[in-house]
Design a protein around this motif. Structure first.
Motif, PDB file in Angstrom:
ATOM      1  N   LEU A  81      13.115  35.585 -69.582  1.00  0.00           N
ATOM      2  CA  LEU A  81      13.666  35.392 -70.927  1.00  0.00           C
ATOM      3  C   LEU A  81      14.736  34.304 -70.929  1.00  0.00           C
ATOM      4  O   LEU A  81      14.742  33.428 -71.806  1.00  0.00           O
ATOM      5  CB  LEU A  81      14.269  36.706 -71.437  1.00  0.00           C
ATOM      6  N   ALA A  82      15.641  34.352 -69.960  1.00  0.00           N
ATOM      7  CA  ALA A  82      16.711  33.357 -69.898  1.00  0.00           C
ATOM      8  C   ALA A  82      16.141  31.969 -69.589  1.00  0.00           C
ATOM      9  O   ALA A  82      16.610  30.961 -70.142  1.00  0.00           O
ATOM     10  CB  ALA A  82      17.742  33.758 -68.852  1.00  0.00           C
ATOM     11  N   ALA A  83      15.129  31.899 -68.718  1.00  0.00           N
ATOM     12  CA  ALA A  83      14.515  30.608 -68.391  1.00  0.00           C
ATOM     13  C   ALA A  83      13.780  30.042 -69.594  1.00  0.00           C
ATOM     14  O   ALA A  83      13.814  28.821 -69.850  1.00  0.00           O
ATOM     15  CB  ALA A  83      13.548  30.774 -67.215  1.00  0.00           C
ATOM     16  N   PHE A  84      13.118  30.905 -70.342  1.00  0.00           N
ATOM     17  CA  PHE A  84      12.429  30.457 -71.561  1.00  0.00           C
ATOM     18  C   PHE A  84      13.446  29.933 -72.568  1.00  0.00           C
ATOM     19  O   PHE A  84      13.229  28.897 -73.213  1.00  0.00           O
ATOM     20  CB  PHE A  84      11.631  31.606 -72.160  1.00  0.00           C
ATOM     21  N   ALA A  85      14.571  30.643 -72.687  1.00  0.00           N
ATOM     22  CA  ALA A  85      15.634  30.184 -73.584  1.00  0.00           C
ATOM     23  C   ALA A  85      16.170  28.823 -73.144  1.00  0.00           C
ATOM     24  O   ALA A  85      16.439  27.944 -73.975  1.00  0.00           O
ATOM     25  CB  ALA A  85      16.768  31.213 -73.620  1.00  0.00           C
ATOM     26  N   ALA A  86      16.309  28.624 -71.828  1.00  0.00           N
ATOM     27  CA  ALA A  86      16.779  27.336 -71.300  1.00  0.00           C
ATOM     28  C   ALA A  86      15.798  26.224 -71.644  1.00  0.00           C
ATOM     29  O   ALA A  86      16.200  25.121 -72.038  1.00  0.00           O
ATOM     30  CB  ALA A  86      16.969  27.424 -69.789  1.00  0.00           C
ATOM     31  N   ALA A  87      14.490  26.512 -71.485  1.00  0.00           N
ATOM     32  CA  ALA A  87      13.468  25.507 -71.780  1.00  0.00           C
ATOM     33  C   ALA A  87      13.469  25.146 -73.265  1.00  0.00           C
ATOM     34  O   ALA A  87      13.356  23.971 -73.630  1.00  0.00           O
ATOM     35  CB  ALA A  87      12.095  26.023 -71.356  1.00  0.00           C
ATOM     36  N   VAL A  88      13.604  26.142 -74.124  1.00  0.00           N
ATOM     37  CA  VAL A  88      13.624  25.893 -75.565  1.00  0.00           C
ATOM     38  C   VAL A  88      14.904  25.169 -75.965  1.00  0.00           C
ATOM     39  O   VAL A  88      14.885  24.234 -76.779  1.00  0.00           O
ATOM     40  CB  VAL A  88      13.488  27.226 -76.335  1.00  0.00           C
TER      41      VAL A  88
END
Length: 290
Positions: free
Chosen positions: A223-230
């Motif tokens: 979730l945190a990595a996806f947030a970073a990518a977005v």
């Protein structure tokens, strides 16, 4: 000063882990246009595979880590054959649902294999402490920063200077034109799934000694990595790295100093605020396929 140095290293280590996990998203997205929702469970699986090599087979931590990352590359390639290749010509939503189903299957298999009791992954630097500006820093955090830096530099070189990277960029720019020019999409896809799983596993393996392995271990990181990518701009390499760094700073430095009770949600609040002002992310293009 001691508090600032400790929080700064925590932020750097956390950002490095998120950067690795987000790079796994990015490689796969550029090659296939797919967001893999099994990514978090691959992170978890990597930790458990490393634990198996070390505790059950008697490997040293370093050898166990290397074998686990290699094994996860093969598992990722196998997942491509099962969850993506048969659906390659189907709508992206169909493939996304297939990755979600794969995540549930992986989690169930881990539960049958290792159970649900939290476990700790040994580290090659167990108990080591490095003093920086008079502040003790866990050796594992130093290891995370160093290994992540080397791996990120390797991915940047792979993207920018290798034949695989050129083909990957061609696919990301115009898939149909790349296929017409002879880019072997099947081989690139297989390699990308394997590489994505290996990078995801490495992220989980590096951070696991600082916490504990359980069935939900990789989901939070995903979730945190996806947030970073977005946040940085989905599909943009430098944007992913910037987003991961910002989340580390926001959660550990700002959350550590100002809003202790809300540190865990601060990155997502920041992401929503930035996307409200710049929907494509900080370094994203105006139109991004997602």
């Amino acid at each position: 000063m001691d508090t600032f140095v400790a929080l700064a290293f925590s932020a750097a280590a956390y950002g490095a882990v998120l950067a690795l996990a987000a790079l796994g998203f990015l490689v796969l997205y550029k090659a296939t246009g797919v967001v893999n929702f099994a990514h978090g469970d691959l992170i978890t699986t990597g930790g458990y595979v490393a634990l198996w090599f070390i505790t059950d087979l008697g490997s040293t931590p370093v050898v166990g880590y290397v074998l686990a990352v290699t094994t996860m590359g093969l598992i990722g390639a196998g997942l491509e054959r099962v969850a993506y290749a048969p659906l390659r010509r189907r709508p992206h939503l169909t493939v996304l649902i297939a990755t979600l189903a794969a995540a549930l299957v992986i989690r169930a298999l881990i539960s049958l294999w290792q159970g649900s009791t939290p476990q700790r992954l040994p580290s090659p630097v167990d108990g080591a402490v490095v003093t920086v500006f008079g502040t003790p820093i866990a050796g594992q955090r130093i290891l995370i920063i160093v290994v992540a830096f080397v791996c990120i530099a390797g991915v940047i070189a792979l993207f920018g200077y290798s034949g695989f990277g050129r083909q990957l960029r061609a696919l990301a720019s115009d898939r149909e034109a790349a296929e017409l020019y002879g880019v072997r999409t099947g081989r690139i896809s297989l390699t990308a799934w394997g590489l994505s799983a290996s990078v995801a596993a490495l992220a989980g393996i590096l951070v696991a000694p600082l916490s504990s392995l359980d069935l939900n271990f990789g989901f939070t990181i995903m979730l945190a990595a996806f947030a970073a990518a977005v946040l940085g701009g989905f599909g943009n390499l430098w944007g992913v790295l910037l987003g991961a760094s910002l989340i580390g700073v926001i959660q550990y430095l700002i959350g550590g100093y100002v809003l202790h009770d809300y540190a865990a949600i601060l990155p997502y609040v920041a992401m929503l605020a930035i996307l409200g002002l710049r929907p494509q992310g900080l370094l994203g293009q105006t139109a991004v396929r997602l």
